[in-house]
Design an enzyme around this catalytic site. Sequence first.
Site, PDB file in Angstrom:
ATOM      1  N   THR A  72       0.420  -0.943   0.093  1.00 29.52           N
ATOM      2  CA  THR A  72       0.291  -0.246  -0.235  1.00 29.52           C
ATOM      3  C   THR A  72       0.908   1.354   0.116  1.00 29.52           C
ATOM      4  OG1 THR A  72      -0.297   0.260   2.513  1.00 29.52           O
ATOM      5  CG2 THR A  72      -1.874  -0.774   1.323  1.00 29.52           C
ATOM      6  N   GLY A  73       1.927   1.591  -0.142  1.00 23.90           N
ATOM      7  CA  GLY A  73       3.247   2.481  -0.018  1.00 23.90           C
ATOM      8  C   GLY A  73       3.153   2.736  -0.879  1.00 23.90           C
TER       9      GLY A  73
ATOM     10  N   VAL B 167       6.260   3.039  -3.561  1.00 24.63           N
ATOM     11  CA  VAL B 167       6.689   2.013  -3.982  1.00 24.63           C
ATOM     12  C   VAL B 167       5.723   0.571  -3.981  1.00 24.63           C
ATOM     13  CG1 VAL B 167       8.951   0.218  -4.267  1.00 24.63           C
ATOM     14  CG2 VAL B 167       8.741   2.917  -3.276  1.00 24.63           C
TER      15      VAL B 167
ATOM     16  N   CYS C   2      17.565   4.639  -4.377  1.00 20.19           N
ATOM     17  CA  CYS C   2      16.694   5.415  -5.228  1.00 20.19           C
ATOM     18  C   CYS C   2      17.549   6.158  -6.025  1.00 20.19           C
ATOM     19  CB  CYS C   2      15.364   6.006  -5.188  1.00 20.19           C
ATOM     20  SG  CYS C   2      15.145   6.985  -4.120  1.00 20.19           S
TER      21      CYS C   2
ATOM     22  N   GLY D  58      10.047  10.135  -3.687  1.00 16.10           N
ATOM     23  CA  GLY D  58      10.617   8.996  -2.807  1.00 16.10           C
ATOM     24  C   GLY D  58      10.463   9.625  -2.167  1.00 16.10           C
TER      25      GLY D  58
ATOM     26  N   GLU E 223      19.979   9.960   3.425  1.00 19.25           N
ATOM     27  CA  GLU E 223      20.775   9.116   1.625  1.00 19.25           C
ATOM     28  C   GLU E 223      22.108   9.521   1.958  1.00 19.25           C
ATOM     29  OE1 GLU E 223      17.741   8.446   1.135  1.00 19.25           O
ATOM     30  OE2 GLU E 223      17.464   8.859  -1.526  1.00 19.25           O
TER      31      GLU E 223
ATOM     32  N   LYS F 177      23.894   6.655   2.140  1.00 21.77           N
ATOM     33  CA  LYS F 177      23.779   5.412   1.154  1.00 21.77           C
ATOM     34  C   LYS F 177      24.680   5.859  -0.462  1.00 21.77           C
ATOM     35  CE  LYS F 177      19.024   4.244   2.853  1.00 21.77           C
ATOM     36  NZ  LYS F 177      17.819   4.799   2.974  1.00 21.77           N
TER      37      LYS F 177
ATOM     38  N   HIS G 190      14.985  11.862 -10.062  1.00 24.27           N
ATOM     39  CA  HIS G 190      15.657  12.303  -9.196  1.00 24.27           C
ATOM     40  C   HIS G 190      16.570  13.028 -10.370  1.00 24.27           C
ATOM     41  CE1 HIS G 190      14.057  11.008  -5.924  1.00 24.27           C
ATOM     42  NE2 HIS G 190      14.987   9.682  -5.571  1.00 24.27           N
TER      43      HIS G 190
END
Lengths: 354, 354, 354, 354
Positions: free
Chosen positions: B16-17, B19, B152, B183, B205, B208, B245
Site C-alpha cells: 500500500t506504500g 513503491v 532510489c 522518493g 540518504e 547510502k 531524481h
Amino acid sequence: MKTPQDMIPVAVLGATGMVGEQLLALLAHHPWFRVVEVAASDRSAGQRLGARLGAAGRALPSSIVEVTLKSLDDAFEAPLVLSALPADRALEVEARLAGAGHLVVSNASAFRADAQVPLLVPDVNPQHLDLLDAQRTRWGGGSGGIITNPNCSVAGLVVALAPLHQAFGLRSVVVTTLQAISGAGRPGPAAGDLVDNIIPFIGNEEDKVEREPRKILGGLVDGAIVGADFTVSATCTRVPVLHGHTASVSVAFQHDAKPQEVVQVLRDFASPLTGLGLPTMPRPSIEVLDDEDRPQPRLDRDLGNGMTVSVGRIRRCSVQHASFVVLSHNLIRGAAGAALLNAELAVARGWLAR
Amino acid sequence: MKTPQDMIPVAVLGATGMVGEQLLALLAHHPWFRVVEVAASDRSAGQRLGARLGAAGRALPSSIVEVTLKSLDDAFEAPLVLSALPADRALEVEARLAGAGHLVVSNASAFRADAQVPLLVPDVNPQHLDLLDAQRTRWGGGSGGIITNPNCSVAGLVVALAPLHQAFGLRSVVVTTLQAISGAGRPGPAAGDLVDNIIPFIGNEEDKVEREPRKILGGLVDGAIVGADFTVSATCTRVPVLHGHTASVSVAFQHDAKPQEVVQVLRDFASPLTGLGLPTMPRPSIEVLDDEDRPQPRLDRDLGNGMTVSVGRIRRCSVQHASFVVLSHNLIRGAAGAALLNAELAVARGWLAR
Amino acid sequence: MKTPQDMIPVAVLGATGMVGEQLLALLAHHPWFRVVEVAASDRSAGQRLGARLGAAGRALPSSIVEVTLKSLDDAFEAPLVLSALPADRALEVEARLAGAGHLVVSNASAFRADAQVPLLVPDVNPQHLDLLDAQRTRWGGGSGGIITNPNCSVAGLVVALAPLHQAFGLRSVVVTTLQAISGAGRPGPAAGDLVDNIIPFIGNEEDKVEREPRKILGGLVDGAIVGADFTVSATCTRVPVLHGHTASVSVAFQHDAKPQEVVQVLRDFASPLTGLGLPTMPRPSIEVLDDEDRPQPRLDRDLGNGMTVSVGRIRRCSVQHASFVVLSHNLIRGAAGAALLNAELAVARGWLAR
Amino acid sequence: MKTPQDMIPVAVLGATGMVGEQLLALLAHHPWFRVVEVAASDRSAGQRLGARLGAAGRALPSSIVEVTLKSLDDAFEAPLVLSALPADRALEVEARLAGAGHLVVSNASAFRADAQVPLLVPDVNPQHLDLLDAQRTRWGGGSGGIITNPNCSVAGLVVALAPLHQAFGLRSVVVTTLQAISGAGRPGPAAGDLVDNIIPFIGNEEDKVEREPRKILGGLVDGAIVGADFTVSATCTRVPVLHGHTASVSVAFQHDAKPQEVVQVLRDFASPLTGLGLPTMPRPSIEVLDDEDRPQPRLDRDLGNGMTVSVGRIRRCSVQHASFVVLSHNLIRGAAGAALLNAELAVARGWLAR
C-alpha cells in the site's frame, strides 16, 4: 538622516528590470542617496517610470515612480550612477558615462573581467577599490570610473569562501547551484517549464562561477589583480524558487581542516566594514546555521535584510576536505544590495567627486 | 504470454506504500508474474487492498484491488516475494520468509550492506546474483534467499558510472542530487515546505549514496563482494518535482578521459541483458542527450518506460576530469522496476525453486 | 488502417505553437489523416518544422518533423486544413483558404461568433455542421468552408451542460474556472508569477465563456443559429497546473432537479457519435466521479485519452439548483482533440470535397 | 507602550500549531498583552515551547520560546486566554476555562454556531460583543465568557460583504474559494498532491462558508442573534499557494446596484474601530484594487500587516448583480490576527475582569 539637499543624487540605469526595481526599492528610504534620474531601454524613454514597473515597483514612493525615464543616450547630472543594464548595453553606456566623469557602480557583467575594474564585495576585498586609481586615465574623464559586483550566484559563495581561503588556502571548489527564478530577470523562465521540473542548465552562468571567485579573492599587485590560485567547477541549475540561490559546495584546502574548524572560521569572520557606518552593511556577513536541514531559500534568504549569507550542513567531504551549503538572496546580496553597498563604500572612501 | 496457470505466483509486501503501488501497477500486465498475495502493515490486514491504495492504485485491475491484505506475520504460498517494506520491518520479515524457502526480492535497505546479499542492478552487476549461493545455509531454509536493489538515488547514478568505471577506473565522485517528492514515500514532505523552497537535506540518504555504488561496482571474490576502490561524496536535496531524481556529478578517473570519450563509452554501453528476454529490460539502459538543457525530470523520466537512465551535459570538469547530469525515474528504475527486473533475472537464471 | 495513399492529406497551420504541436502529436498515428503541409508564422517559413518545435514536438516521427514550414501566404494542396493560428492571423488566412476550396477546421476564435460558422462539439451539437451549407456562397470557393471549436475553457463545460439543458432547461450558470498554464500558449505566464500565487484574471476569456455555450446549445433554424436562452456569468483564473481546466459550476434550471437526477442524466448521456467510427470519439464523453475530492487535474485530465470530461462533487446549490465541478484537458478536449474530432465528423458526413 | 507589569497576562492554547505560532508572533511585540502561559496537546506538556515550534516559531523572542508548555487540564492564571485549539478539544477546554472565570477568545469552530457566543469581526459586528452578557450565568463562573472569530475563508469574505449588505441588502451569494495551504494547519496537504494539481474539496469548509456570514451579519435582538436573511452557496478548493485565501464572488442584492456603486460603497467603508486605539486595527479594513489582475495572493496578502481585505475585479454579473474577487491573509485576518483583534476590542470595552 540627511536633508534632501545634503543627499547624494543618483541615477539608476536599467531601472525597469528586476534588479533595477529592487535597487529603487532599496533606494526609496536610503539615508545617503536620492534618485534623481532613471533610464531604461530607449523605447521607454519619456514615459513615467511607474508605468514601466512591475507590481512591487508601482508601490514605491511617488518621488520615484513619477520620475520620467531618460534615454540611455542622454547626459546625466547625478555624479553617482547605479547600473542594472544588460551586458551588451552596459559595455557602451557605462564606459561613456565613466568618461563623462561619473562614478558608475554596475551590476552588469560587461566589465567584471576587466583587469582595471574592481570586482568588489566590500566585506571580502575592499582593498580592490584602489583599482579605481588605475582607471584615472582610462576613460578620459578625470574622476570617472567603474566598479562592478559579481554574478548573483557568486556573490554569496565568495563570502563563504573568503575566510576559508584566508585560513586554509583554497585549492579546489566543486559547486552545484540551485538558482531561483528571479535570477533570470524579466520575464524569466516560462511557468510551464518549472512546474514539476528543474532545468539543469543556465546559459553563461557556469563560466562566471568558475572565474569570478578567483579575481575577487586575488591580490592587488602593482595596480592589477593577480587571480587567486585555485580552481572552481560549477554546475548551475534552475529550480522553482522565487528568490534565493542555494549552492552545494565541496572544497579542498592547501591544508586540511576539520569541519569544526571550518565552522569556527566562518563564525569568527569579522567584517572589515565594521565601524564605517555603511547603511547597507550586512549584519552579519555570515550566519552559520546548526539545523541539519538549513539553509532553505524561503526561510533564510531574508536574514540581515537579504544581505546575510547563510551557511549550513558543514561536514567532512569524502572526496575533498569539506562540504557545506550556502544560501544568499540573489536580488539583494547578489545584485541590487551588492551594487548599493559598493556605492556606499566608494563614497565613504572619498571616491565620489562632487 | 503465458496462461494464468503457467504464471509465477508472487506476493507483494508493503503493497500500500508508494513503491508497493508502483509494483502492483507494473505487475498488472506482467507476462510472467501473477499477484496472488499482498500484505502491508498489520493494522491493514483483512481489508481489501483497494481500500488502502491511493488514487492511481484504485484504478488497477480488479484481480489486484480485490485481494484481501494478509498480515506480515502470516505464512505465504507464493515462492517469489517482492518486498517494498520499510527497513525496520524488512529486517525481520524478509529473513523469516527467506528461511521459509521464499526468494525475497526486496527494495528495502535492511540487507543492502549485507556481504552475502546481492545489491543487484541487472545491467550492471548481474554476476553478483551468484551470492545467493552463499545464502544457502544462512536462513536455514534451503532454497530461500534475499536480493536487494539500491537506494532510489543510487540506481540511476550507478548505471552511468558503471561503464565509466570499466573504461577509465573511477577514483572519486562528487555528487549533488535534486530528488523528487515521491522518493520520500507517503505522505512525504508537506506542501507548505516545498512551495517556493527546496530542502537541502534528506535523512540517511547521503550515506547510502556514498556506500552503495562501491558494493555494486565491486568484485565477487571467493563468494564475497570486495568493494570497488573509489570514494563518493554526496549532498542530497529535495526539490518540488513529482518523480525523477536528478544528479549533478563530477568524477575523477584513474586515467584521464576527454568528454567525447565519456560520451562514447556511455553511448556504446552494451547491456548484458540483451537476448535474455526479460520483460522489464531497460531499452536502452543509457540514453545520452545532446541538448544543453537536458535531462529534465518531467521531459525525460519516462524514457524506456521509466527504466532508461538519461545522461546529459557531459563536459570537462575544472577540478576533476568530467562533469555530467544523470536523471532516472526514482519509483521505476529506482525502486519498483528495479526490484521487478531483479526478480526476472533471478527467475531466468533458475534461482526460483518451484 | 488505411495505406498512406488512401489517407487524407492535411495541412496544419500554426504548427509550432502549443496547440499545433499537440495536433501534430495526435496526427502522428492517425488512421485517416496524413500531415503533408505545415505552416506557422512567416518568419519560420522555409525552416524544418522540427527546428521550431518544443521538446515534446521534436520527439515526433521524422515524417512530421522533417517537413519544411510553408508561409501562411502560400497556396496549400491538402483539401483539409487544421488551423491553430492566433485569432488575428486566422481571420484573414482561414477566409482565404476557405475561398480556395479548403475545408478549414479551426481552433482559432476568429470565426466562432460568426452566424454561418458552426461552433461545433460533435457529441453535443453535430447537427450544427449543416451550417456549412450556408457558407457555400460565402467564401466564393465552392466547396470550401470553416468549422470552429470552442474556447478551451468552454469545451469541457458545455459537454457537462448539454444533457442538463436537454433534461431540465438551463436558466443560468455561474462559473469560476481554475485554468492550466498550457491554456495560455507559448511562452505563457512567467514562472515568477505562478509560484506561491494564482492570477484571478485571463484576458478576453470570460466573455467567451459567457457567449459560446449559448451558441453551441442553440438551435439551427432556417440556416442560422438561435442562441439558447440562458445566461452565463464567468470568472476565469490561472493556477499553477500544467494541463487541465477545472470549473466550479452552479446552475439554475427551468425546472428544479435533485442532485441524484443530475447525476443520472450525466451518467445516462448517450453520445450521438456512437457507431460512426470516429477515431477520436470520446470514450466516454462524460465520466461522473464519486470521490468527494475529484476531479483533480493531474489525476483525471487524461481520462479517455484526454477527450473525456469528468464531473464530480454534484450536490444541491443553496442559491441556484445544483453545483458541481467539471474538468477537461484543455489541450486535447479543449483544443487539438476538439479540432481533430470536428474534422473527423465533417469527413464522415461527406463534407470534404476531394 | 506599557511596562511589563502593566501588561495583561495572556495564555495561548494550541500554541504549537500553525495558528498558535502565528499568534505568538503577533504577541511577541504586542503593546498590551504579555504571554505568560502556553499549552498544547497533552503529550507536549512539560516541554520547552521552542522545542515544539516550526522554523519561524523558533526565531521568536526567548521570553516566549523558553516558556514551559502546560497541560490543557491545568489551571491557568492569565485572565485572558487565546485559543487556537482543534474543535474537539476546544469544546471541553474552553467551556471549563470560561467557567473558571477566564475570558476565552477562540479561533476554534466549537462554539461559533452557539447562539450565546459572539462570532465577532470587530470592524463588522462589534455590537455582537454584548452577547457576552447572555453568557454570564452560562458557564457558572461569573465573569468568564467565550468569543469566537469566523473560519479563515469567511473572515475576509464577510468584511467585503458587510458594507454591501448594509447598502443594498444581500439576497444571495455564490462563492468559489481558492484557499492556501497554511489554512489546513500542520502538516497540511502532502506536497505530492499539490504539484501540478489543485484539490476541489476541503472537508467541512463549505458548510461554514454558507452559515457563518449570516450569523455575523445578523441582528442582536433580545440577547440573541437573528441570522441575516440571505443564502450563500460555496465551493471550496485548495491551491498551491502558501498564504492568502482568494474568493471569486457573485452576489444578488435586494436592490440592484451598479458596479461603480459597489466600488464606492467599499471604498467609503468607515471602520467602527477608528479612534479606539486597538493595536491590531486593520488599516484600512478594505482596499479596492483597480488593476484588472488583482488581488493576487503573493502580492496583496500582506496589505495592512495582513489585516486588510483586498477586493478587485468588481463588475456586473450576468446572472446576479455583481461579481468580484476578495483576498485575505488566512493566518492573520483569518485566524490569529482576528482573535487578537477580538481580544483587544473586548479589553477596550471593559469585558476583561482583572
